[in-house]
Every structure is written in C-alpha cells, then in structure tokens.
Design an enzyme around this catalytic site. Structure first.
Site, PDB file in Angstrom:
ATOM      1  N   ASP A   1      44.951  39.500  47.088  1.00  0.00           N
ATOM      2  CA  ASP A   1      46.397  39.741  47.126  1.00  0.00           C
ATOM      3  C   ASP A   1      46.630  41.244  46.980  1.00  0.00           C
ATOM      4  O   ASP A   1      46.148  41.860  46.033  1.00  0.00           O
ATOM      5  CB  ASP A   1      47.085  38.967  45.996  1.00  0.00           C
ATOM      6  CG  ASP A   1      47.063  37.465  46.272  1.00  0.00           C
ATOM      7  OD1 ASP A   1      47.024  37.080  47.460  1.00  0.00           O
ATOM      8  OD2 ASP A   1      47.052  36.688  45.305  1.00  0.00           O
TER       9      ASP A   1
ATOM     10  N   TYR B   1      43.831  35.319  56.769  1.00  0.00           N
ATOM     11  CA  TYR B   1      44.638  36.458  56.350  1.00  0.00           C
ATOM     12  C   TYR B   1      44.362  37.659  57.265  1.00  0.00           C
ATOM     13  O   TYR B   1      45.275  38.385  57.666  1.00  0.00           O
ATOM     14  CB  TYR B   1      44.334  36.817  54.887  1.00  0.00           C
ATOM     15  CG  TYR B   1      45.164  37.979  54.398  1.00  0.00           C
ATOM     16  CD1 TYR B   1      46.394  37.766  53.790  1.00  0.00           C
ATOM     17  CD2 TYR B   1      44.742  39.293  54.611  1.00  0.00           C
ATOM     18  CE1 TYR B   1      47.176  38.835  53.376  1.00  0.00           C
ATOM     19  CE2 TYR B   1      45.521  40.359  54.217  1.00  0.00           C
ATOM     20  CZ  TYR B   1      46.731  40.127  53.587  1.00  0.00           C
ATOM     21  OH  TYR B   1      47.509  41.184  53.198  1.00  0.00           O
TER      22      TYR B   1
ATOM     23  N   GLU C   1      32.354  33.546  46.062  1.00  0.00           N
ATOM     24  CA  GLU C   1      33.480  34.072  46.855  1.00  0.00           C
ATOM     25  C   GLU C   1      34.770  33.823  46.076  1.00  0.00           C
ATOM     26  O   GLU C   1      35.103  32.686  45.730  1.00  0.00           O
ATOM     27  CB  GLU C   1      33.557  33.428  48.244  1.00  0.00           C
ATOM     28  CG  GLU C   1      34.718  34.051  49.040  1.00  0.00           C
ATOM     29  CD  GLU C   1      34.731  33.729  50.526  1.00  0.00           C
ATOM     30  OE1 GLU C   1      33.683  33.349  51.087  1.00  0.00           O
ATOM     31  OE2 GLU C   1      35.814  33.870  51.125  1.00  0.00           O
TER      32      GLU C   1
HETATM   33  C1  LIG Z   1      45.650  37.240  50.585  1.00  0.00           C
HETATM   34  S1  LIG Z   1      44.782  35.778  50.240  1.00  0.00           S
HETATM   35  C2  LIG Z   1      43.275  35.975  51.171  1.00  0.00           C
HETATM   36  C3  LIG Z   1      42.527  34.695  51.355  1.00  0.00           C
HETATM   37  C4  LIG Z   1      41.209  34.797  52.136  1.00  0.00           C
HETATM   38  N1  LIG Z   1      40.215  35.555  51.412  1.00  0.00           N
HETATM   39  C5  LIG Z   1      41.431  35.369  53.511  1.00  0.00           C
HETATM   40  O1  LIG Z   1      40.923  36.479  53.781  1.00  0.00           O
HETATM   41  O2  LIG Z   1      42.107  34.711  54.333  1.00  0.00           O
HETATM   42  C6  LIG Z   1      44.223  36.042  48.564  1.00  0.00           C
HETATM   43  C7  LIG Z   1      43.727  34.773  47.897  1.00  0.00           C
HETATM   44  O3  LIG Z   1      43.255  35.079  46.582  1.00  0.00           O
HETATM   45  C8  LIG Z   1      43.616  34.015  45.724  1.00  0.00           C
HETATM   46  N2  LIG Z   1      43.628  34.543  44.334  1.00  0.00           N
HETATM   47  C9  LIG Z   1      44.584  35.314  43.767  1.00  0.00           C
HETATM   48  N3  LIG Z   1      44.262  35.593  42.491  1.00  0.00           N
HETATM   49  C10 LIG Z   1      43.070  34.982  42.250  1.00  0.00           C
HETATM   50  C11 LIG Z   1      42.243  34.872  41.114  1.00  0.00           C
HETATM   51  N4  LIG Z   1      42.564  35.464  39.961  1.00  0.00           N
HETATM   52  N5  LIG Z   1      41.104  34.154  41.207  1.00  0.00           N
HETATM   53  C12 LIG Z   1      40.764  33.565  42.379  1.00  0.00           C
HETATM   54  N6  LIG Z   1      41.508  33.640  43.502  1.00  0.00           N
HETATM   55  C13 LIG Z   1      42.647  34.325  43.433  1.00  0.00           C
HETATM   56  C14 LIG Z   1      44.975  33.581  46.225  1.00  0.00           C
HETATM   57  O4  LIG Z   1      45.290  32.251  45.849  1.00  0.00           O
HETATM   58  C15 LIG Z   1      44.811  33.727  47.729  1.00  0.00           C
HETATM   59  O5  LIG Z   1      44.378  32.541  48.345  1.00  0.00           O
END
Ligand SMILES: C[S@@+](CC[C@H](N)C(=O)[O-])C[C@H]1O[C@@H](n2cnc3c(N)ncnc32)[C@H](O)[C@@H]1O
Length: 236
Positions: free
Chosen positions: A141, A217, A67
């Site tokens: 994101d 989110y 994940e």
């Molecule tokens: C908008 S949040 C969504 C979090 C979660 N999946 C949810 O639905 O609540 C996106 C997440 O992706 C992580 N993220 C961004 N770029 C990433 C990367 N290159 N590798 C792993 N995680 C990443 C961010 O730190 C953030 O916690």
C-alpha cells in the site's frame, strides 16, 4: 449488530496493518471453500514455530519464502508452481483476496503453500531467526500522502524484523510504482545497514524479476501510466 455472514470490520488491527479488510460479501460457495480449506492451510501462531520451517509443508521442500500482501495471488501461485521444492508462506489480511486464493488452491491444489490472513508483522515475529530464504513485498500500500508515510510497511522496525528472519545472503525483493516509496525503500535499507542493494545500473530498476508474471496492482498502475521499479536487497 453483525449477522452470521458478516466479517468483523477492522481498519487497523495491529501496528502495520492500516488497510481495509473487507470488500464485497463473499459468494456462498467461495465462503464455504474458504471456511473449509483456510483452517488447514493457515499458520497457527498460537503454537511455537518449528525450528525447521520445512516441516510446515506437505511437499518436501528445501527452501522457505514469504510473500507479504499477495493481493490477487498471481505471483504467489506462479512461484509456487515454478518452484515445487520451495515452501511459500503467503500473507494477506484482505478477506476477499484470501478467499480468491483459497478457491484457486481448491481448484488447483499445491502442497507447498501455507497462508496467514492478518498482519504480516505477526508472522515475522513468530518465525525463527534466520529461517527464510526470501521475502517478497510487491506493490505494498503506497500511502502517497506525506502525512501517511509512517504507515508504509517498509520501516526501520520492519527491516529489523526482515533482518532477523532472513538467512544471510537471502533477498528482500520490493516493487513499487510510486517514486517516493521507491526512494523511501532505498533510503531505509541504506540507513538500516543489514541490506545491500543489488543493482548494476539504474536501468536495473525497471527490469522485472526473472519470470515475473506481473500482478493485478501492477497492471492497474501500467494502465494509469506508472511503471514499476523492482529492487532487490540482500541480507548481509
Ligand atoms: C496495493 S496491494 C498489492 C497487492 C499485490 N502484491 C499486487 O501487486 O497486486 C497491497 C496489499 O498489501 C496488503 N497488506 C497491507 N498491509 C499488510 C500487512 N500489514 N500485512 C500483510 N499484508 C498487508 C493489502 O491487503 C493489499 O492486498
């Protein structure tokens, strides 16, 4: 100058991570649990990956899933408890989210989770070919402004990575509440050629995955009137 308790600040560590790494300062207990437990759970990418990923877990597992960007960890913890004979690799570079998950695991231990606290592309490049039984990327994101679309995690390069590490027939699951990102993911997967979208009808877009626990989110998106689309692509 950094004090002992500060985390290094990075806006962009590697090619696919552009977000914030730090939020509020961790509470002392949270920090000490994180410092004690994360090194035990974290993947060591300085060592070659085992050919058989099942060996990464203390639990006896027959499948391994990844994940990416688990955020609050709602889905990761829920799936790991639901499938005790699957191993889960959870990746999250945001320090506070990782600390929250590690504290949750401290309070309710699970033997089938390993973690990585930086850019998921590093894990993808470390993993052996055809070693994963699934990849989940939920609410990545969104980068809604057109000039930032190239920062989105779904890209031809990352789909190449997914295609390399997924076993044939295994799912890549994607969710987003941003229409342009949903279209972007569909278009990129179609153009890539190694992924087949699994949808019987367009109504399927809005049908959550089986036993979907939702995520922080997603709850925020719902409160703001946006609904998610859930896409499943199978590695051909
Ligand atoms: C908008 S949040 C969504 C979090 C979660 N999946 C949810 O639905 O609540 C996106 C997440 O992706 C992580 N993220 C961004 N770029 C990433 C990367 N290159 N590798 C792993 N995680 C990443 C961010 O730190 C953030 O916690």
């Amino acid at each position: 100058m950094m004090t002992e308790t500060e985390e290094p600040r990075r806006e962009r560590s590697t090619e696919a991570f552009f977000g914030r790494r730090n939020g509020k300062t961790l509470r002392p207990l949270q920090r000490s649990i994180r410092d004690e437990l994360l090194p035990l759970l974290k993947l060591d990418l300085s060592q070659a990956a085992p050919n058989d990923l099942r060996g990464l877990f203390t639990a006896q597992v027959d499948k391994v899933r990844l994940e990416i960007g688990f955020g609050g960890g709602e889905h990761l913890l829920h799936e790991a408890a639901r499938f005790p004979t699957s191993g889960f690799i959870g990746v999250e570079p945001f320090v506070n989210s990782m600390a929250k998950l590690v504290v949750d695991l401290h309070d309710n231990p699970l033997q089938n989770i390993r973690l990585y606290d930086d850019d998921a592309t590093q894990v993808l490049d470390w993993l052996p070919e055809a070693s994963l039984d699934g990849i989940d990327l939920f609410y990545p994101d969104p980068w809604p402004k057109k000039k930032h679309w190239k920062r989105r995690f779904v890209s031809q390069k990352n789909l190449d990575r997914f295609a390399r590490v997924l076993k044939p027939g295994s799912p890549f699951r994607f969710a987003s509440d941003i229409d342009t990102y949903v279209n972007w993911a569909l278009q990129h997967c179609r153009e890539h050629g190694d992924f087949e979208w699994q949808a019987e009808t367009s109504a399927d877009w809005h049908t959550p995955y089986e036993a979907w626990p939702s995520t922080r989110y997603e709850q925020k998106a719902h409160r703001e009137g946006r609904i998610g689309a859930y896409l499943t692509f199978l590695r051909r």
